[in-house]
Design an enzyme around this catalytic site. Structure first.
Site, short mmCIF file in Angstrom:
data_model
loop_
_atom_site.label_atom_id
_atom_site.label_comp_id
_atom_site.label_asym_id
_atom_site.label_seq_id
_atom_site.Cartn_x
_atom_site.Cartn_y
_atom_site.Cartn_z
N LYS A 217 19.98 -2.06 -1.00
CA LYS A 217 20.27 -0.95 -0.08
C LYS A 217 20.78 -1.47 1.25
O LYS A 217 20.02 -2.06 2.03
CB LYS A 217 19.03 -0.09 0.17
CG LYS A 217 19.42 1.20 0.87
CD LYS A 217 18.26 1.92 1.51
CE LYS A 217 18.17 1.77 3.01
NZ LYS A 217 19.37 2.04 3.80
N LEU B 279 18.44 -3.88 3.68
CA LEU B 279 19.15 -4.69 4.68
C LEU B 279 19.28 -4.00 6.03
O LEU B 279 19.33 -2.77 6.10
CB LEU B 279 20.57 -5.00 4.18
CG LEU B 279 20.71 -5.65 2.80
CD1 LEU B 279 22.19 -5.79 2.46
CD2 LEU B 279 20.03 -7.01 2.80
N CYS C 80 18.11 -10.92 15.42
CA CYS C 80 16.65 -11.06 15.33
C CYS C 80 16.15 -12.29 16.07
O CYS C 80 15.07 -12.28 16.63
CB CYS C 80 16.22 -11.09 13.87
SG CYS C 80 17.02 -12.37 12.91
N GLU D 22 11.18 -5.88 21.68
CA GLU D 22 12.50 -6.30 21.20
C GLU D 22 13.49 -5.22 21.62
O GLU D 22 13.49 -4.12 21.07
CB GLU D 22 12.49 -6.44 19.67
CG GLU D 22 13.82 -6.95 19.15
CD GLU D 22 13.89 -6.94 17.63
OE1 GLU D 22 13.49 -5.94 17.01
OE2 GLU D 22 14.37 -7.94 17.06
N TRP E 33 21.65 -3.62 9.78
CA TRP E 33 23.09 -3.45 10.02
C TRP E 33 23.68 -4.59 10.84
O TRP E 33 24.89 -4.66 11.01
CB TRP E 33 23.35 -2.12 10.76
CG TRP E 33 22.46 -1.95 11.96
CD1 TRP E 33 21.28 -1.24 12.01
CD2 TRP E 33 22.62 -2.54 13.25
NE1 TRP E 33 20.71 -1.36 13.26
CE2 TRP E 33 21.52 -2.15 14.04
CE3 TRP E 33 23.59 -3.37 13.83
CZ2 TRP E 33 21.35 -2.56 15.36
CZ3 TRP E 33 23.42 -3.77 15.15
CH2 TRP E 33 22.31 -3.36 15.89
N SER F 182 13.41 -3.87 11.17
CA SER F 182 12.47 -3.81 12.28
C SER F 182 11.02 -3.94 11.80
O SER F 182 10.71 -3.65 10.65
CB SER F 182 12.64 -2.49 13.04
OG SER F 182 12.30 -1.43 12.18
N GLU G 35 11.24 -9.73 6.72
CA GLU G 35 11.82 -10.49 7.84
C GLU G 35 12.09 -9.47 8.94
O GLU G 35 12.91 -8.58 8.76
CB GLU G 35 13.13 -11.18 7.43
CG GLU G 35 12.97 -12.23 6.35
CD GLU G 35 12.10 -13.40 6.76
OE1 GLU G 35 11.80 -13.57 7.96
OE2 GLU G 35 11.69 -14.15 5.85
N THR H 297 9.54 -0.56 10.47
CA THR H 297 9.90 -0.21 9.09
C THR H 297 9.18 -1.13 8.10
O THR H 297 8.72 -0.69 7.05
CB THR H 297 11.43 -0.29 8.89
OG1 THR H 297 12.06 0.55 9.86
CG2 THR H 297 11.83 0.17 7.50
P1 NAD Z 1 15.53 -0.78 10.56
O1 NAD Z 1 14.14 -1.20 10.30
O2 NAD Z 1 15.76 0.46 11.32
O3 NAD Z 1 16.32 -0.61 9.20
C1 NAD Z 1 16.42 -1.66 8.27
C2 NAD Z 1 16.63 -1.08 6.89
O4 NAD Z 1 15.45 -0.38 6.51
C3 NAD Z 1 17.78 -0.09 6.79
O5 NAD Z 1 18.46 -0.29 5.58
C4 NAD Z 1 17.06 1.25 6.80
O6 NAD Z 1 17.79 2.27 6.15
C5 NAD Z 1 15.80 0.92 6.03
N1 NAD Z 1 14.67 1.82 6.28
C6 NAD Z 1 14.41 2.57 7.37
N2 NAD Z 1 13.27 3.26 7.21
C7 NAD Z 1 12.79 2.95 5.99
C8 NAD Z 1 11.62 3.31 5.26
N3 NAD Z 1 10.73 4.16 5.77
N4 NAD Z 1 11.42 2.78 4.04
C9 NAD Z 1 12.30 1.90 3.53
N5 NAD Z 1 13.43 1.50 4.18
C10 NAD Z 1 13.67 2.02 5.39
O7 NAD Z 1 16.24 -2.03 11.25
P2 NAD Z 1 17.74 -2.12 11.76
O8 NAD Z 1 17.86 -1.32 13.01
O9 NAD Z 1 18.71 -1.86 10.66
O10 NAD Z 1 17.88 -3.68 12.08
C11 NAD Z 1 17.44 -4.21 13.26
C12 NAD Z 1 16.10 -4.90 13.08
O11 NAD Z 1 16.22 -5.88 12.06
C13 NAD Z 1 15.65 -5.66 14.31
O12 NAD Z 1 14.29 -5.45 14.52
C14 NAD Z 1 15.92 -7.11 13.94
O13 NAD Z 1 15.13 -8.04 14.63
C15 NAD Z 1 15.65 -7.10 12.49
N6 NAD Z 1 16.29 -8.24 11.82
C16 NAD Z 1 15.49 -9.26 11.39
C17 NAD Z 1 16.06 -10.37 10.77
C18 NAD Z 1 15.20 -11.50 10.28
O14 NAD Z 1 15.68 -12.29 9.48
N7 NAD Z 1 13.95 -11.60 10.73
C19 NAD Z 1 17.45 -10.43 10.59
C20 NAD Z 1 18.24 -9.38 11.04
C21 NAD Z 1 17.63 -8.28 11.65
#
Ligand code: NAD
Length: 476
Positions: free
Chosen positions: A167, A141, A279, A378, A143, A221, A243, A224
């Protein structure tokens, strides 16, 4: 049952209030070994049939009880997400938490309404196509909507009969941990839902590489998401649904101002909800040149009028960004655009904002140079660009000029124009005369580099958490 029964203490997570910079609590982070043990336990629990073997109606009853308990603790859950993510409490109270409860109810009710198929075979055979749970599933998930995103995944994953490893993001584990406690209170058997707070690079990677995990649903993101898909390909080809990010346009045709304040209010919500850390944030306004000046004046005035401040205050509309690093990223992109000749109508500098916490003001930019980061990346902050167009074709071309394709909104009274734009814009959701992601009955998933492999919401969401099996019976 929850992160609290993780025994390995290698690594911790500091939960910090983004509004004050103060430490709220420290949570144990799940190690690679914790993930492996949790997956084995989830696998055994799944095989035991204690959850998967119950009728869908019985599973629905437990999940409906869970929704009721979330309702009982709604104010507490709202405060957890407000404190951990810096989200305005009014957003948490009126949006995130009620939305999460509604999702849990909706997916609980859907548990016994997702049907298999009978294939159109000849009379000598019967082809049954059933939907079955994958077994051990995982969800990772972001944040920005901690509880709401958890509910979108926990609801269908558990309704379908899986055991789920969940997670939460590093910054926001507390509402998800409380959700696990409520699930236990609702009567969910031990080991069916395991919350594993942890670092992405450790806990997240371990989930993405675990061979017992058969499906992984990720929201976060695009960078990721790419790593997770690669990890799945390198290991057991678990089914991956992603997503991811967006750079969504709000397209205003020449007659859009006929919607008056409703248009401006929707534009503000699209741009600045959760400080633009959303997002589907409508971070690019594309406006017909004939109304551009008036739209810019009214939109800028409304942006200046937003109440920025302590997210715990019910009057606050814009709180801090999640971290200082997020602030630096947003500020750098805006400064670069300004240096390259862009015009700032409001915002840009955090003058007069609280100094504790990473507050960045609502910012409206026009004349950004083509290809600049503010137009294509973004930013995940309260920053909106405004560009003009003269024809429908140009509007579609500008709308599609990023690698993302999550959402878009279109404003016009013309039904034909609305439908042409909706067809032409490459995005998973196009809302007409509203800023909206639809409701629980409609699927949600991005195109291009915003999404991969499956949708959230609606009965389509069950495809992420189930696999089809064909049973071929010779009848003679
Ligand atoms: P992030 O990608 O930094 O982290 C998301 C999750 O991935 C966290 O739980 C993180 O700990 C985990 N993660 C990080 N590196 C990883 C790896 N190498 N392997 C597995 N898991 C890993 O994103 P964020 O900063 O938490 O959230 C913001 C992003 O989420 C933005 O890009 C936003 O657009 C996107 N988002 C998308 C939607 C949608 O439905 N499309 C909804 C909400 C947020």
């Amino acid at each position: 049952m929850s992160g609290t029964d993780i025994t390995d203490t290698e690594g911790t997570l500091d939960v910090v209030n983004p509004a004050t910079g103060e430490l709220i609590t420290t949570v144990t982070a799940a190690s690679e070994q914790d993930v492996a043990l949790a997956a084995e336990r989830a696998h055994k629990v799944f095989a035991s049939g204690v959850w998967a073997g119950r009728s869908p109606r019985e599973r629905a009853a437990v999940l409906l009880r869970l929704a009721g308990l979330m309702e009982r603790d709604a104010e507490f859950l709202a405060r957890l997400d407000c404190e951990d993510a810096g989200k305005p409490i009014t957003e948490c109270r009126t949006g995130d938490v009620p939305g999460a409860i509604e999702s849990m109810r909706w997916f609980a009710e859907a548990a016994d309404k997702v049907f298999g198929r009978v294939a159109p075979t000849g009379h000598e055979s019967l082809g049954l196509v059933s939907r079955e749970p994958v077994g051990v599933a995982a969800a990772i998930l972001p944040w920005n909507y901690p509880l709401a995103m958890a509910a979108w995944k926990v609801g269908p994953a558990l309704a379908a009969g899986n055991s789920l490893l969940l997670k939460p993001a590093e910054a926001t584990p507390r509402s998800t941990l409380h959700l696990a406690a409520l699930a236990a209170e609702a009567g969910l058997p031990d080991g069916v839902l395991t919350v594993l707070p942890g670092h992405g690079t450790v806990t997240g990677t371990a989930l993405a590489r675990n061979p017992l995990v058969r499906a992984l649903s990720f929201t976060g993101s695009t960078a990721t998401g790419r790593r997770i898909l690669a990890a799945a390909a390198e290991t057991n080809f678990k089914r991956v649904s992603l997503e991811m990010g967006g750079k969504s346009p709000q397209v205003l045709m020449a007659d859009a101002l006929e919607y008056g304040d409703e248009l401006i209010d929707n534009m503000i919500e699209a741009a600045f909800l959760t400080m633009g850390q959303n997002c589907t944030a409508g971070s690019r306004v594309l406006v017909h040149h004939s109304i551009a000046e008036e739209v810019l004046d009214r939109f800028t005035a409304a942006a200046k009028n937003l109440t920025v401040g302590d997210p715990a205050d019910a009057r606050t509309q814009v709180g801090p960004l999640i971290s200082r690093a997020a602030f630096d990223r947003v500020a750098a992109a805006v400064d670069a655009a300004r240096s390259a000749g862009a015009h700032l109508h409001t915002g840009g500098l955090p003058h007069g904002l609280p100094s504790r916490g990473a507050y960045y003001p609502p910012t409206v930019i026009s004349r950004a140079p083509a290809g600049s980061d503010v137009l294509t990346k973004e930013l995940f902050g309260p920053v909106v660009t405004v560009q003009t167009f003269t024809s429908e074709d140009e509007a579609v071309r500008l709308a599609n000029a990023t690698e993302y394709g999550l959402a878009a909104s279109v404003w016009t009274r013309g039904l034909d124009a609305a439908l042409r734009l909706a067809r032409g814009i490459e995005a998973g959701v196009v809302s007409v005369n509203a800023y909206s992601e639809g409701d629980l009955t409609t699927p949600f998933g991005g195109w291009k580099q915003s999404g991969f492999g499956g949708a959230e919401k609606s009965t389509d969401a069950f495809a992420q958490w189930t696999r089809e099996k064909t049973v071929w019976i010779r009848t003679r």
